[in-house]
Write a protein that holds these residues in place. Sequence first.
Motif, short mmCIF file in Angstrom:
data_model
loop_
_atom_site.label_atom_id
_atom_site.label_comp_id
_atom_site.label_asym_id
_atom_site.label_seq_id
_atom_site.Cartn_x
_atom_site.Cartn_y
_atom_site.Cartn_z
N LEU A 91 29.15 1.04 67.22
CA LEU A 91 28.82 0.96 66.47
C LEU A 91 27.80 -0.68 66.39
CD1 LEU A 91 27.88 2.98 63.26
CD2 LEU A 91 30.49 1.81 62.29
N PRO A 92 27.22 -0.68 67.18
CA PRO A 92 26.65 -2.18 67.40
C PRO A 92 25.97 -2.66 65.86
CG PRO A 92 25.54 -0.87 68.73
CD PRO A 92 26.67 0.02 68.24
N PRO A 93 25.56 -4.06 66.21
CA PRO A 93 25.64 -5.39 66.79
C PRO A 93 27.17 -5.93 66.72
CG PRO A 93 24.73 -6.02 65.52
CD PRO A 93 24.00 -4.51 65.33
N ALA A 94 27.79 -6.34 67.99
CA ALA A 94 29.22 -6.99 67.27
C ALA A 94 29.38 -7.60 66.55
CB ALA A 94 30.06 -6.68 68.52
N SER A 95 28.46 -8.74 66.16
CA SER A 95 27.93 -9.57 66.06
C SER A 95 28.11 -9.85 64.40
CB SER A 95 26.78 -10.38 65.70
OG SER A 95 25.75 -9.86 65.57
N TYR A 96 27.35 -8.33 63.95
CA TYR A 96 28.11 -7.61 62.59
C TYR A 96 29.76 -7.43 61.48
CZ TYR A 96 27.59 -4.79 58.02
OH TYR A 96 27.52 -4.44 57.33
N TRP A 97 30.45 -6.83 62.79
CA TRP A 97 31.55 -7.19 62.62
C TRP A 97 31.80 -8.51 62.82
CZ3 TRP A 97 31.78 -2.65 59.94
CH2 TRP A 97 31.38 -2.20 60.61
N THR A 98 32.01 -9.50 63.51
CA THR A 98 32.66 -10.27 63.39
C THR A 98 31.91 -11.08 62.57
OG1 THR A 98 31.22 -11.35 65.60
CG2 THR A 98 33.08 -10.09 66.24
N ASP A 99 31.22 -11.16 62.17
CA ASP A 99 30.59 -12.45 60.96
C ASP A 99 30.85 -11.71 59.80
OD1 ASP A 99 28.02 -13.77 62.54
OD2 ASP A 99 26.63 -12.44 61.71
N ARG A 100 31.34 -10.23 59.58
CA ARG A 100 31.85 -9.43 58.26
C ARG A 100 33.54 -10.43 58.45
NH1 ARG A 100 32.38 -4.02 56.27
NH2 ARG A 100 30.05 -3.71 56.57
N VAL A 118 35.21 -12.53 55.61
CA VAL A 118 36.29 -11.93 54.48
C VAL A 118 37.74 -13.13 54.65
CG1 VAL A 118 38.40 -10.50 54.71
CG2 VAL A 118 35.42 -9.98 54.75
N ARG A 119 37.63 -13.85 56.25
CA ARG A 119 38.83 -14.57 56.12
C ARG A 119 39.03 -15.97 55.38
NH1 ARG A 119 38.94 -12.76 61.58
NH2 ARG A 119 41.40 -12.27 62.54
N GLU A 120 37.16 -16.25 55.05
CA GLU A 120 37.30 -17.49 54.73
C GLU A 120 37.12 -16.91 52.80
OE1 GLU A 120 33.96 -21.18 53.99
OE2 GLU A 120 33.79 -19.35 55.11
N HIS A 121 36.64 -16.17 52.09
CA HIS A 121 36.57 -15.72 50.70
C HIS A 121 36.96 -14.17 50.60
CE1 HIS A 121 33.63 -19.26 50.87
NE2 HIS A 121 32.52 -18.67 51.87
N GLY A 122 37.84 -13.73 51.63
CA GLY A 122 37.90 -12.84 49.99
C GLY A 122 37.43 -11.02 50.79
N ALA A 169 42.95 -10.00 53.16
CA ALA A 169 41.63 -10.87 54.28
C ALA A 169 41.59 -10.97 55.34
CB ALA A 169 41.63 -12.06 53.61
N GLU A 170 43.03 -10.87 56.62
CA GLU A 170 43.28 -10.91 57.19
C GLU A 170 43.45 -9.27 57.89
OE1 GLU A 170 43.90 -11.69 61.17
OE2 GLU A 170 43.57 -12.84 59.68
N GLY A 171 43.96 -8.34 57.38
CA GLY A 171 44.13 -7.11 57.80
C GLY A 171 42.45 -6.06 57.45
N TYR A 172 41.10 -6.32 56.91
CA TYR A 172 40.05 -6.06 56.62
C TYR A 172 39.50 -6.79 57.69
CZ TYR A 172 35.76 -5.14 55.05
OH TYR A 172 34.19 -4.71 54.95
N ALA A 173 39.81 -7.86 58.45
CA ALA A 173 38.77 -9.10 59.57
C ALA A 173 39.22 -8.20 60.79
CB ALA A 173 39.65 -10.41 59.01
N GLY A 174 40.72 -7.72 60.92
CA GLY A 174 40.88 -7.51 62.19
C GLY A 174 40.50 -6.08 62.38
N CYS A 175 40.39 -5.34 61.15
CA CYS A 175 39.96 -4.17 61.08
C CYS A 175 38.79 -3.72 62.19
CB CYS A 175 40.31 -2.73 60.37
SG CYS A 175 41.83 -2.49 60.33
N CYS A 176 37.90 -5.22 61.12
CA CYS A 176 36.59 -5.35 61.14
C CYS A 176 36.28 -5.86 62.80
CB CYS A 176 36.13 -6.36 60.71
SG CYS A 176 35.24 -5.80 58.82
N GLU A 177 37.40 -6.63 63.88
CA GLU A 177 36.98 -7.06 65.13
C GLU A 177 37.20 -6.08 66.13
OE1 GLU A 177 37.94 -11.53 64.67
OE2 GLU A 177 39.59 -10.03 64.61
#
Length: 249
Positions: free
Chosen positions: A117-126, A130-134, A166-174
């Motif tokens: 499910l590219p691009p990777a940048s979509y997920w790293t940006d998300r 989320v890490r910054e704002h929840g 936030a960390e759990g959601y972000a980690g799964c995005c990565e």
Amino acid sequence: MTAVHHQVDGPVGAPAILLSNSLGTTLAMWDAQVPALAERCRVIRYDTRGHGRSSVPPGPYHIDDLADDALGLLDHLGIERVHFAGLSLGGMTGLRLAARDPDRLERLTVLCTSAHLPPASYWTDRAALVREHGTAAVAHAVLDRWFTPAYRDRAAARQMLESIPAEGYAGCCEAVATMNLTADLPKITAPVLAIAGAADPVTPPDHLARIATSVPQGRLLVIDGAAHLANVEQPAAVTGAILEPAWTR
């Protein structure tokens, strides 16, 4: 070791089914499926790491981490083989597990998911957002992808999404960002049912068709009137498909 919160329903000794949730949800996303499944199956559902009541290790995560968590839960419960059913991130977990540990899966149902499910940048940006704002920062856009405009009962889904750490959601995005299971698909020996939501903008039906045609034993089913959380929006159709034995022949 990640502590995986789980819930078990259904008769002891019945065939086991393991339900794996999507990014941004908890095991509660399967509430509508459990009563019917538990009449015939030992139903195990769990919160993916970083979600619900499971522990929240620091990210980034990898798809193998998620597969390891599922396998560890099966080992903890003393379950050798299961029917694995996962939606979106849960489906990705199931695909990896089926390719990597084929002796543990009787069959596999993947819903509204993709092998890549590219691009990777979509997920790293998300993840960064989320890490910054929840997770509240992405809630409106996510809900519009989860459901068709006709589905109005979104309050519980929003509350579930905004409860995710936030960390759990972000980690799964990565984990999604680095995931490419394309080469895994031909290695999957278990029968695979790939279920798509006809109106899913995240993983459209062609993503599920690609899975169904790339595994040795695959079948595609497209559910009308459903977007990404097809099991929530069209629970009867999805539950019936999961329970149908014919596609395993």
